[in-house]
Design a protein around this motif. Structure first.
Motif, short mmCIF file in Angstrom:
data_model
loop_
_atom_site.label_atom_id
_atom_site.label_comp_id
_atom_site.label_asym_id
_atom_site.label_seq_id
_atom_site.Cartn_x
_atom_site.Cartn_y
_atom_site.Cartn_z
N UNK A 49 0.86 -1.18 0.00
CA UNK A 49 0.00 0.00 0.00
C UNK A 49 0.90 1.23 0.00
N UNK A 50 0.69 2.13 -0.97
CA UNK A 50 1.43 3.40 -1.02
C UNK A 50 0.72 4.41 -0.14
N UNK A 51 1.48 5.13 0.68
CA UNK A 51 0.92 6.11 1.60
C UNK A 51 1.43 7.50 1.24
N UNK A 52 0.51 8.44 1.11
CA UNK A 52 0.82 9.86 0.96
C UNK A 52 0.23 10.57 2.16
N UNK A 91 -3.14 -0.41 -8.14
CA UNK A 91 -2.37 0.23 -7.08
C UNK A 91 -3.32 0.62 -5.96
N UNK A 92 -2.97 0.24 -4.73
CA UNK A 92 -3.75 0.60 -3.55
C UNK A 92 -3.01 1.73 -2.85
N UNK A 93 -3.68 2.88 -2.70
CA UNK A 93 -3.06 4.07 -2.10
C UNK A 93 -3.90 4.56 -0.93
N UNK A 94 -3.23 5.18 0.03
CA UNK A 94 -3.91 5.81 1.16
C UNK A 94 -3.46 7.26 1.25
#
Length: 132
Positions: A49-52, A91-94
């Motif tokens: 999981x990509x985190x911004x 792509x799973x992003x938070x």
């Protein structure tokens, strides 16, 4: 709006980046699971999981290192893309609004330092009040 909560280990040290004049902290979180396949063999799968996290991390960024276990809460974003082989991937992003330190990979104790940061402020505290 979809909200998500993720607990996992950071894959590489967090970075502070800037886009359009706004700062954000960027890092990836991984969670691995073992399960038996149809033949009874154990297989392991890892979800990334990509985190911004908008803002500069309020002093917490220096602790967001590879292997660190974190809890992340925020808005879910799922985006399809084409990989190098032309296959469609997701792509799973938070877009995080809360990040907590939970310890380090392999650490026995769950009493690790913990901090929560709302965007640009640290849970209503001054940085001088933090234990680190």
């Amino acid at each position: 709006m979809l909200q998500i909560e993720v607990i996992g280990n950071i894959g590489a040290d967090a970075e502070i980046k800037e886009f359009g004049g706004k700062k954000y902290v960027s890092f990836n979180v991984a969670h691995s699971e073992k399960r038996k396949d149809a033949n009874g063999a154990m297989v392991e799968s890892t979800t990334w999981v990509s985190v911004l996290w908008y803002g500069d991390g309020g002093g917490l960024t220096q602790y967001l290192k590879k292997g660190c276990k974190v809890f992340v809460r925020g808005r879910l974003s799922v985006k399809p893309y084409q990989d190098r082989n032309g296959n469609t991937q997701v792509a799973v992003n938070v877009n995080a609004n809360e990040v907590n330190l939970c310890g380090f990979k392999g650490e026995q104790s769950t009493a690790a330092s913990s901090a929560t940061q709302q965007p640009s402020t640290l849970a209503g505290q001054d940085n001088d009040d933090l234990p680190f």
